[in-house]
Scaffold this active site. Structure first.
Site, short mmCIF file in Angstrom:
data_model
loop_
_atom_site.label_atom_id
_atom_site.label_comp_id
_atom_site.label_asym_id
_atom_site.label_seq_id
_atom_site.Cartn_x
_atom_site.Cartn_y
_atom_site.Cartn_z
N SER A 265 6.83 6.20 -1.00
CA SER A 265 5.69 5.30 -0.99
C SER A 265 4.37 6.04 -0.83
O SER A 265 4.33 7.23 -0.59
CB SER A 265 5.83 4.31 0.16
OG SER A 265 5.62 4.99 1.39
N LYS A 266 3.31 5.30 -0.98
CA LYS A 266 1.97 5.83 -0.84
C LYS A 266 1.78 6.53 0.51
O LYS A 266 1.12 7.55 0.61
CB LYS A 266 0.99 4.65 -0.95
CG LYS A 266 -0.36 5.04 -1.51
CD LYS A 266 -1.29 3.85 -1.59
CE LYS A 266 -0.80 2.73 -2.48
NZ LYS A 266 -1.73 1.61 -2.59
N ARG A 267 2.37 5.98 1.53
CA ARG A 267 2.25 6.56 2.87
C ARG A 267 2.77 7.99 2.91
O ARG A 267 2.24 8.83 3.63
CB ARG A 267 3.06 5.73 3.89
CG ARG A 267 2.62 4.33 4.03
CD ARG A 267 3.09 3.76 5.36
NE ARG A 267 2.19 4.12 6.46
CZ ARG A 267 1.05 3.50 6.70
NH1 ARG A 267 0.66 2.52 5.93
NH2 ARG A 267 0.30 3.86 7.70
N ASP A 268 3.86 8.23 2.17
CA ASP A 268 4.45 9.57 2.18
C ASP A 268 3.50 10.60 1.61
O ASP A 268 3.43 11.73 2.07
CB ASP A 268 5.76 9.58 1.38
CG ASP A 268 6.78 8.65 1.99
OD1 ASP A 268 7.11 8.85 3.17
OD2 ASP A 268 7.22 7.73 1.31
N ALA A 269 2.79 10.17 0.59
CA ALA A 269 1.84 11.07 -0.03
C ALA A 269 0.78 11.48 0.99
O ALA A 269 0.44 12.66 1.12
CB ALA A 269 1.19 10.38 -1.22
#
Length: 511
Positions: A265-269
């Site tokens: 997900s975006k959070r991981d980025a």
RNA sequence: GGUCCGUUCGUCUAGGGGUUAGGACGCAUCCCUUUCACGGAUGAAACACGGGUUCGAUUCCCGUACGGACUACCA
């Protein structure tokens, strides 16, 4: 066109296209090319509330960046247009009505409050999965429970309604997935999904079946998140009378977080500081910004090669594939079944491989571009020489400048650790002599002549060159590591070299 | 919770009834190098568990565990 392979990538324009979506597009593209078929792009914008301006262009630009352009798309329509579902709105109605007529669908008038109340009631009664299905629909407001004349008057009065599919009570639904084999579910675990929304738009479920049919799609290659609704789609094909021409399905394994578990997900980025989107993007609504592989310095070929290997492999031990080679090697039965964790190290490695394959000239272009931003200028010839000595140690084109800046800018500081370890009287003696001898040397300095002179300078002082080499590097570049020193001398040129040595002699001594 | 899907080195994976279980990334060591990197060599590192089937299971079957997806008038 009867036997032609036709596949589609059908993203929703709700924001930046996730890397998983890019991979899905890529696999569709490879499959189409492999079989001499067509790759279409269809925009699935049936949810008008989630439409994000610019998202369509983002999708287009992303595919364009890695060079997988659709044969048919909203921007390049073929014979099956329009390629945007919102523009196909009027086409879906008749199929919903056909289903209604055949008894495979019905009108439902329940408000969202009533739906919510139903779910709460069911939950309270400890029903495991509260859903609108063959049992609960008997207690709701729909054309199955209401008298015919009431249904008619509600419809005529313009009361909002949806059309739901009538899932049979007891039936086995099976499909033969190209990556997973036979998948079977019982219809009693399916619910009566909405087919037409109260705003007159179809839901994904209806729209994708109708469009795939009308567009002659032969293979549906999509993410695993669609697997649970695939049986519903099979039923829809059957009820619409299209089962004979139903496309084959291939559900791709998910892309997972690099650590722990779950969908990438975006959070991981943000958490790991690497991109998971092809291009950087700023959401016009939320103002949120995400980083892109392109802007981070990934080369499109490297990115594409990396992406292709996320869930697929050629079955042999090759790793480096051009698009053409991928097309040649690709096959769906070599797609893995299990989720794939995202490893940025591998992406970097791919980038290094592709970077090193580039010519000095191509690399110099990147360097020149970076230099321009710094308001520095250098000859094309010199830029190529720098690129040549730097390319073996660069991961991204930007490293050419960031790691090689000492080739253009004289050091002002000197690495303290190297000074402490390597700076001594012998170094000063050799450097002083070298500087003096350089004055009389012939002008264009080459790596060879620079080296010969350095050696003779050291020898004349009775000092072994190896003992002071690191100090010489320090004096000229400011740091203790880098490309071959003599190559650097050649790039720097005689005058600059002398200037730097003199500066170092003064500066380091003073410290 | 329910339905569905999955499980080989840390990661991506090859393989498949009898193998020293192969490769790549990363990691470590060595070589090359008057530095670093590149390159080369070597090494550590895996079949989730329990039952079957079988002369023999990592491979086939069934369970268990674990993980994931889905469970909206979102796609």
């Amino acid at each position: 066109m009867s036997n032609e392979v036709r596949v589609r990538f059908a993203p929703s324009p709700t924001g930046a296209l996730h890397i998983g979506g890019v991979r899905t597009a890529l696999y569709n593209y490879l499959f189409a090319r492999k079989h001499g078929g067509k790759f279409l792009l269809r925009i699935e914008d049936t949810d008008q509330n989630r439409y994000v301006p610019g998202a369509e262009d983002y999708i287009k630009d992303s595919l364009d960046w890695i060079g997988i352009n659709p044969d048919e798309s909203p921007w390049n329509p073929g014979d099956c247009g329009p390629y945007r579902q919102s523009e196909r709105k009027s086409m879906y109605r008749e199929y919903a009505e056909y289903l209604l007529e055949k008894g495979h669908a019905y009108y439902a008038f329940d408000t969202s409050e009533e739906l919510e109340a139903m779910r709460q009631r069911l939950t309270a009664a400890r029903v495991v999965s509260p859903q609108y299905n063959s049992i609960t629909r008997t207690q709701m407001k729909n054309s199955l429970t209401l008298p015919a004349d009431e249904v008619k008057s509600r419809l005529e009065s313009g009361e909002p309604y949806v059309i739901r599919i009538k899932i049979p009570r007891k039936e086995e639904v099976r499909l033969n997935d190209m990556v997973r084999g036979w998948v079977m579910v019982h219809s009693n675990s399916l619910d009566d999904k909405v087919l037409m929304k109260s705003d007159g738009m179809p839901t994904y479920h209806l729209a994708n079946i109708v469009d795939d049919h009308l567009m002659g799609i032969t293979h549906v290659i999509r993410g695993e998140e669609w697997l649970p609704s695939a049986p519903l789609h099979v039923l829809l094909y059957r009820y619409l009378g299209w089962e004979d021409s139903m496309p084959e399905f291939a559900h791709l394994p998910l892309l997972l977080k690099p650590d722990g578990n779950g969908k990438l997900s975006k959070r991981d980025a943000e958490k790991h500081g690497f991109p998971i989107f092809p291009l950087s993007w700023k959401d016009p609504n939320s103002g949120e910004w995400v980083a892109g592989f392109k802007e981070a310095g990934y080369l499109p070929d490297a990115f594409l090669n990396f992406l292709a290997f996320l869930g697929w492999n050629p079955g042999d031990q090759r790793e480096l594939f051009s698009v053409e080679a991928l097309v040649d090697a690709f096959s769906i039965d070599r797609i893995g079944k299990s989720g794939t964790k995202f490893d940025i190290n591998k992406a970097k490695w791919y980038n290094e491989q592709y970077l090193r394959k580039k010519s000095d000239k191509e690399l110099a272009a990147y360097l020149l571009e970076d230099l321009q931003k710094e308001n520095l200028s250098v000859s094309a010839e010199k830029a190529e020489k720098i690129a040549a000595v730097m390319k073996e140690r660069a991961t991204f084109p930007s490293d050419l400048w960031s790691e090689g800046r000492f080739m253009l800018l004289a050091p002002e500081e000197f690495d303290g650790q190297v000074v402490a370890k390597k700076w001594n009287q012998e170094a000063i003696t050799v450097l002083s002599a070298y500087s003096k001898n350089l004055q009389e040397a012939e002008a264009p300095l080459t790596a060879e002549s620079a080296k010969a002179l350095l050696e003779s300078s050291a020898e004349a002082e009775g000092i072994k060159l190896g003992k002071v080499m690191q100090a010489v590097r320090l004096a000229v570049t400011g740091v203790g590591a880098g490309p071959d020193l003599m190559q650097i001398f050649e790039i720097l040129g005689k005058e600059e070299l002398i200037k730097r040595i003199e500066f170092a002699l003064n500066k380091i001594d003073a410290a």
